[in-house]
Every structure is written in C-alpha cells, then in structure tokens.
Design an enzyme around this catalytic site. Structure first.
Site, PDB file in Angstrom:
ATOM      1  N   GLU A 161      84.367  -7.491 -47.891  1.00 25.72           N
ATOM      2  CA  GLU A 161      85.449  -6.854 -47.123  1.00 25.72           C
ATOM      3  C   GLU A 161      85.564  -5.348 -47.360  1.00 25.72           C
ATOM      4  OE1 GLU A 161      88.917  -9.326 -47.825  1.00 25.72           O
ATOM      5  OE2 GLU A 161      87.989 -11.025 -46.814  1.00 25.72           O
ATOM      6  N   GLU A 268      81.985 -18.311 -44.126  1.00 24.02           N
ATOM      7  CA  GLU A 268      83.303 -18.898 -44.431  1.00 24.02           C
ATOM      8  C   GLU A 268      83.922 -19.505 -43.169  1.00 24.02           C
ATOM      9  OE1 GLU A 268      85.906 -16.169 -46.493  1.00 24.02           O
ATOM     10  OE2 GLU A 268      84.263 -15.316 -47.660  1.00 24.02           O
TER      11      GLU A 268
HETATM   12  C1  XIL Z   1      90.548 -17.691 -50.265  1.00 19.44           C
HETATM   13  C2  XIL Z   1      90.562 -19.035 -50.963  1.00 19.44           C
HETATM   14  O1  XIL Z   1      90.058 -19.996 -50.080  1.00 19.44           O
HETATM   15  C3  XIL Z   1      91.955 -19.374 -51.362  1.00 19.44           C
HETATM   16  O2  XIL Z   1      91.902 -20.520 -52.172  1.00 19.44           O
HETATM   17  C4  XIL Z   1      92.630 -18.240 -52.096  1.00 19.44           C
HETATM   18  O3  XIL Z   1      93.981 -18.486 -52.203  1.00 19.44           O
HETATM   19  C5  XIL Z   1      92.460 -16.924 -51.376  1.00 19.44           C
HETATM   20  O4  XIL Z   1      91.106 -16.711 -51.106  1.00 19.44           O
HETATM   21  N1  XIL Z   1      88.106 -14.325 -47.368  1.00 19.44           N
HETATM   22  C6  XIL Z   1      87.365 -14.523 -48.503  1.00 19.44           C
HETATM   23  C7  XIL Z   1      87.659 -15.675 -49.368  1.00 19.44           C
HETATM   24  O5  XIL Z   1      86.378 -13.805 -48.743  1.00 19.44           O
HETATM   25  O6  XIL Z   1      87.403 -15.401 -50.727  1.00 19.44           O
HETATM   26  C8  XIL Z   1      89.076 -16.151 -49.210  1.00 19.44           C
HETATM   27  O7  XIL Z   1      89.231 -17.351 -49.963  1.00 19.44           O
HETATM   28  C9  XIL Z   1      89.403 -16.367 -47.754  1.00 19.44           C
HETATM   29  C10 XIL Z   1      89.271 -15.090 -46.986  1.00 19.44           C
END
Ligand code: XIL
Length: 362
Positions: A161, A268
């Site tokens: 990010e 993701e």
């Molecule tokens: C999220 C997790 O899934 C949650 O359990 C936590 O509370 C917050 O982080 N982008 C990302 C991930 O790169 O690391 C995030 O994961 C979701 C958004």
C-alpha cells in the site's frame, strides 16, 4: 441476538458425548450439509491461495477445507510487522514460525505478507528516531524477517500500500519521511533480495481495479522503481473488489498491468455485497446484487486467465469460506451476514464460484 453464523446447534452439542463435543467445539462449521464445492485448485492451472491464521489451525473443518481447495497459504496476520515487531525493536516469531511450519507440513506454498506497511511498526519506527538508527533498524527488520524464512517462501509482499489513498502520488508515511518517498521502497526490495534471493518480491496495493487513477499510479510507480534498481519480481493486486464498478474496468487494469511483463498476484480477493453506510438506499433485490457480484468476479477471473501463463503467479482469496472473512470478523468490518468469497459457510459453492470455474475453463 444474531443467528449463529457457524450453524452449530448448541443444544445438540451440549447433549453430545464428551469426545464429539470437544471435537465440534473447534469446528467452525459442520460438514454434513449439502455437497461441497469441487476443489478450487482443480479449476486452475496456476496456484490457488487463501489466508490462514494460527487460531484456525486446530479447527478440523477449516483444515479439511484448506487441504481440499488450496495450494498456497498467506498467513493473514502473523507475518506482519505489527505482530513480529515488539517494543525496543525486539522480534517475536512465535506465531509466524507456526504458520510457516504448518503451511510446509501441509505441502503448501507459503506466501509472505508483508515486510513494510505504512500503518504498522509505528510504535518503534517514529519520526523522532535519529535517521541513521531508523535506517539501520529498517534494514535489519527486512533482512532478518526475509532471511529467517529464506528458501521457504514462494514470495513476499515487500511493500504494501505505497500509493496514496486517492491514487494521487505516493502515500505520506514515516518510512517515506525518514528514508525518502521512493528510496524506502527500493531499499526494502534490495534488503529482501539479499536476504532471500529465491523469493519473488512483490509490490502490493489495493483499489487498483476500483480506482483507475490509483491503478495507473501504481503501475507507473512499479516502472520507476524498477528503473531505480528495485528487484521487483511481481505485482500484487489485492482485489478487494467494489462490485459496482463499470464493466470493463477490471479488464482495463489487467491489460495495462500485463504490459509490465511481470507476474501478477491476485493477492487478497474478496467481493463484498454490503457497502459502508451513508449512501443512497439500494433499491435492488438481493438477486440483482448477486448478479452484479458474479459479473465482476467473472470479469476478474477472465482477465487473470487471459494473462500469459508465466504472468499468472497465483489467485488468492482473503479467507476461504464466507465465515473466514475479515469482513465478518469484529476486528475487520464486523458484518456477520457478508458473503464475499467463493465458498459459503459450509464449503458449498457461492454463485461467484461458477463464474470463476467458467473463466478458468474447467
Ligand atoms: C486485514 C486482516 O484480514 C484483518 O484480520 C486485520 O484486522 C486487518 O488487516 N489489506 C491488507 C491486509 O493488505 O493485510 C488486510 O488484512 C486487509 C486489507
């Protein structure tokens, strides 16, 4: 009280013999209802991934579902700086080791997420720290973590990010302020490369399909970083999809991304039906919303499939079944009824499953 999303019948559980009750206590969903989805990994000629967390490793139903469906695991939290990095720049690898060992024991590829993230490590990586110490600790963190798992990770999200929220330039963060906006990213990639020469190193970001401006900024950033000498081996698109975006937008991003020539990780994927509050009322029926969701997921899967084979790194969903999603959990988005993944709570196919199967041609 909301319905129990696990679907477990508490009264039956209490009446069950002790052994069964003890076993079911750890089982997130029952196995007995309806035909399971055919294995996701059988649909694709490339790796299929999902997230996992230490809390799920003792759940036999989740373990069975992972074994059935995926060939790759991304630990959802355990490898993040927020978990590993302790006060005074001490490290705690107890949870990350457990996840990586478990993945390997299951014969899965393990993907690392993530080494540097603007929102994490802030208790120790502060503006007040002298720059030389900051830089030394930054290097030490990346090289220690990547080095600990050297040869055992198929890839790493090295920087997560880095693009500004609205897609306009780079994100302001402590790493950029102390080490330079692009320099901190190049530095992280170089440290990671030296520590683990075989892992594919990714620049990972979100809203790349949802916001074309951000997608374009991200791709230009990757290009510039490569010119600056960052050993970027792949690009990761989180693909937390906004199902309302216009048809063709996802395809457009993948076409532009493919032009870089690097492997692409759908890293993701999820596709929420529900949106954050404060918008106009939605007058569509649930069936119409599902159709919209299925169309966008199908477009994404087709766009991924259309990439040259060597650019299809892996296709990873952020959670395996609806009930595994961060969108459902309290510390995530806390929406117990959300259905944003390919499998329902019982491991049966959700409507988007077929769209993905069709796109992958299986
Ligand atoms: C999220 C997790 O899934 C949650 O359990 C936590 O509370 C917050 O982080 N982008 C990302 C991930 O790169 O690391 C995030 O994961 C979701 C958004």
């Amino acid at each position: 009280m909301p319905a129990d999303p696990s679907g477990l019948n508490r009264r039956a559980l209490l009446a069950a013999p002790l052994g069964l009750a003890a076993c079911e206590r750890f089982a997130s969903v029952p196995t007995s209802a309806g035909p399971l989805a055919p294995p996701l990994k059988s649909l694709a000629p490339f790796p299929i991934g999902a997230t996992g967390m230490t809390g799920q490793l003792d759940d036999p139903v989740w373990v069975a579902a992972m074994r059935r469906h995926v060939s790759q695991i991304t630990p959802e939290w355990e490898l993040k700086p927020e978990r590993i990095l302790q006060s005074g720049f001490a490290y705690d690898f107890s949870a990350s080791d457990r996840m990586v060992d478990w993945g390997h024991d299951q014969g899965l590829r393990v993907f690392g997420h993530c080494l540097v993230w603007y929102s994490q490590g802030l208790d120790v990586f502060t503006d007040a720290l002298p720059t030389a110490r900051f830089a030394a600790e930054f290097d030490r963190y990346v090289s220690t973590v990547a080095g600990r798992y050297r040869g055992r990770m198929v890839g790493w999200d090295v920087v997560n990010e880095a693009v500004a929220e609205d897609g306009d330039g780079l994100r302001d963060c402590v790493y950029a302020r102390k080490l330079g906006a692009e320099a901190y990213i190049v530095r992280a990639f170089q440290q990671a490369r030296a520590a683990d020469p075989d892992a594919v190193l990714f620049l990972n970001d979100y809203n790349l399909e949802n916001n074309p401006r951000k997608g374009a900024t991200f791709l230009r950033l990757a290009e510039r970083l490569l010119k600056l000498g960052a050993p970027i081996g792949g690009i990761g698109t989180q693909s937390h999809l906004d199902i309302e975006i216009p048809a063709g937008q996802i395809r457009g991003f993948f076409r532009d991304a493919a032009a870089l020539g690097l492997p692409i990780h759908v890293s993701e994927l999820d596709f929420p039906m529900q949106r954050d509050g404060g918008r106009m009322p939605d007058l569509r029926s649930p069936a119409e919303k599902r159709a919209q969701q299925v169309a966008r997921v199908g477009e994404l899967a087709e766009a991924f499939m259309a990439l040259p084979a060597r650019q299809r790194f892996a296709f990873t969903t952020w959670g395996l079944r609806d009930t595994d999603s961060w969108l459902v959990r309290e510390e995530g988005k806390n929406r117990p009824d959300e259905s944003a993944l390919l499998l329902d709570a019982r491991g049966r196919p959700n409507p988007a499953y077929q769209a993905v199967a069709d796109a992958f041609g299986r």
